[in-house]
Design a protein around this motif. Sequence first.
Motif, PDB file in Angstrom:
ATOM      1  N   TYR A 257       0.858  -1.170   0.000  1.00  0.00           N
ATOM      2  CA  TYR A 257       0.000   0.000   0.000  1.00  0.00           C
ATOM      3  C   TYR A 257       0.904   1.232   0.000  1.00  0.00           C
ATOM      4  O   TYR A 257       2.083   1.158   0.347  1.00  0.00           O
ATOM      5  CB  TYR A 257      -0.882   0.036   1.248  1.00  0.00           C
ATOM      6  CG  TYR A 257      -1.980  -0.997   1.282  1.00  0.00           C
ATOM      7  CD1 TYR A 257      -1.692  -2.349   1.449  1.00  0.00           C
ATOM      8  CD2 TYR A 257      -3.313  -0.624   1.156  1.00  0.00           C
ATOM      9  CE1 TYR A 257      -2.699  -3.303   1.477  1.00  0.00           C
ATOM     10  CE2 TYR A 257      -4.336  -1.563   1.192  1.00  0.00           C
ATOM     11  CZ  TYR A 257      -4.014  -2.899   1.365  1.00  0.00           C
ATOM     12  OH  TYR A 257      -5.024  -3.831   1.396  1.00  0.00           O
TER      13      TYR A 257
ATOM     14  N   GLN B 273       0.853   5.694   0.830  1.00  0.00           N
ATOM     15  CA  GLN B 273       0.136   6.847   1.360  1.00  0.00           C
ATOM     16  C   GLN B 273       0.947   8.099   1.083  1.00  0.00           C
ATOM     17  O   GLN B 273       2.073   8.263   1.579  1.00  0.00           O
ATOM     18  CB  GLN B 273      -0.101   6.686   2.859  1.00  0.00           C
ATOM     19  CG  GLN B 273      -0.978   7.753   3.463  1.00  0.00           C
ATOM     20  CD  GLN B 273      -1.428   7.413   4.868  1.00  0.00           C
ATOM     21  OE1 GLN B 273      -0.849   6.568   5.541  1.00  0.00           O
ATOM     22  NE2 GLN B 273      -2.486   8.059   5.330  1.00  0.00           N
TER      23      GLN B 273
ATOM     24  N   GLU C  10      -5.314   9.262   1.585  1.00  0.00           N
ATOM     25  CA  GLU C  10      -5.575   7.973   2.224  1.00  0.00           C
ATOM     26  C   GLU C  10      -4.555   6.928   1.771  1.00  0.00           C
ATOM     27  O   GLU C  10      -3.992   7.027   0.681  1.00  0.00           O
ATOM     28  CB  GLU C  10      -6.978   7.486   1.858  1.00  0.00           C
ATOM     29  CG  GLU C  10      -8.101   8.336   2.410  1.00  0.00           C
ATOM     30  CD  GLU C  10      -9.462   7.766   2.029  1.00  0.00           C
ATOM     31  OE1 GLU C  10     -10.475   8.262   2.570  1.00  0.00           O
ATOM     32  OE2 GLU C  10      -9.524   6.841   1.207  1.00  0.00           O
TER      33      GLU C  10
ATOM     34  N   ARG D 155      -3.634   3.604   0.149  1.00  0.00           N
ATOM     35  CA  ARG D 155      -4.304   2.880  -0.927  1.00  0.00           C
ATOM     36  C   ARG D 155      -3.506   1.672  -1.351  1.00  0.00           C
ATOM     37  O   ARG D 155      -2.265   1.674  -1.311  1.00  0.00           O
ATOM     38  CB  ARG D 155      -4.531   3.793  -2.128  1.00  0.00           C
ATOM     39  CG  ARG D 155      -5.529   4.906  -1.853  1.00  0.00           C
ATOM     40  CD  ARG D 155      -5.993   5.559  -3.124  1.00  0.00           C
ATOM     41  NE  ARG D 155      -7.142   6.406  -2.907  1.00  0.00           N
ATOM     42  CZ  ARG D 155      -7.828   6.998  -3.859  1.00  0.00           C
ATOM     43  NH1 ARG D 155      -7.479   6.824  -5.117  1.00  0.00           N
ATOM     44  NH2 ARG D 155      -8.865   7.751  -3.575  1.00  0.00           N
TER      45      ARG D 155
END
Length: 117
Positions: A37, A39, A44, A46
């Motif tokens: 992920y 950021q 946010e 993601r």
Amino acid sequence: QVQLVESGGGLVQPGGSLRLSCAASRSIFNSYTMGWYRQAPGKERRLVAQIISGGSTNYADSVKGRFTISGDNAKNTVYLQMNSLKPEDTAVYFCNARHQILGYDYWGQGTQVTVSS
């Protein structure tokens, strides 16, 4: 408990490449979906890419064709090969392990990737 340790981030010019690594403290690939992920500041966290036991993968549309996720079971390590990097790829990248049945998560501490000339 599972500890995840990321490495490989840094500063790279647009068009360049980096490979991120995520080392797990024990063998988990058979039970967990592994993912990366990211950021960016003010945004946010993601999903970037995931790999499931058995080897199937999925990617965010923004990185398809440029990033590749892979795993080495013997080393308990997941990689994210990032090519053709763009400034918009700049973010903190986090490794994630999600239990495939129970759904709980483990996270690494994050590694900064900065794409800039």
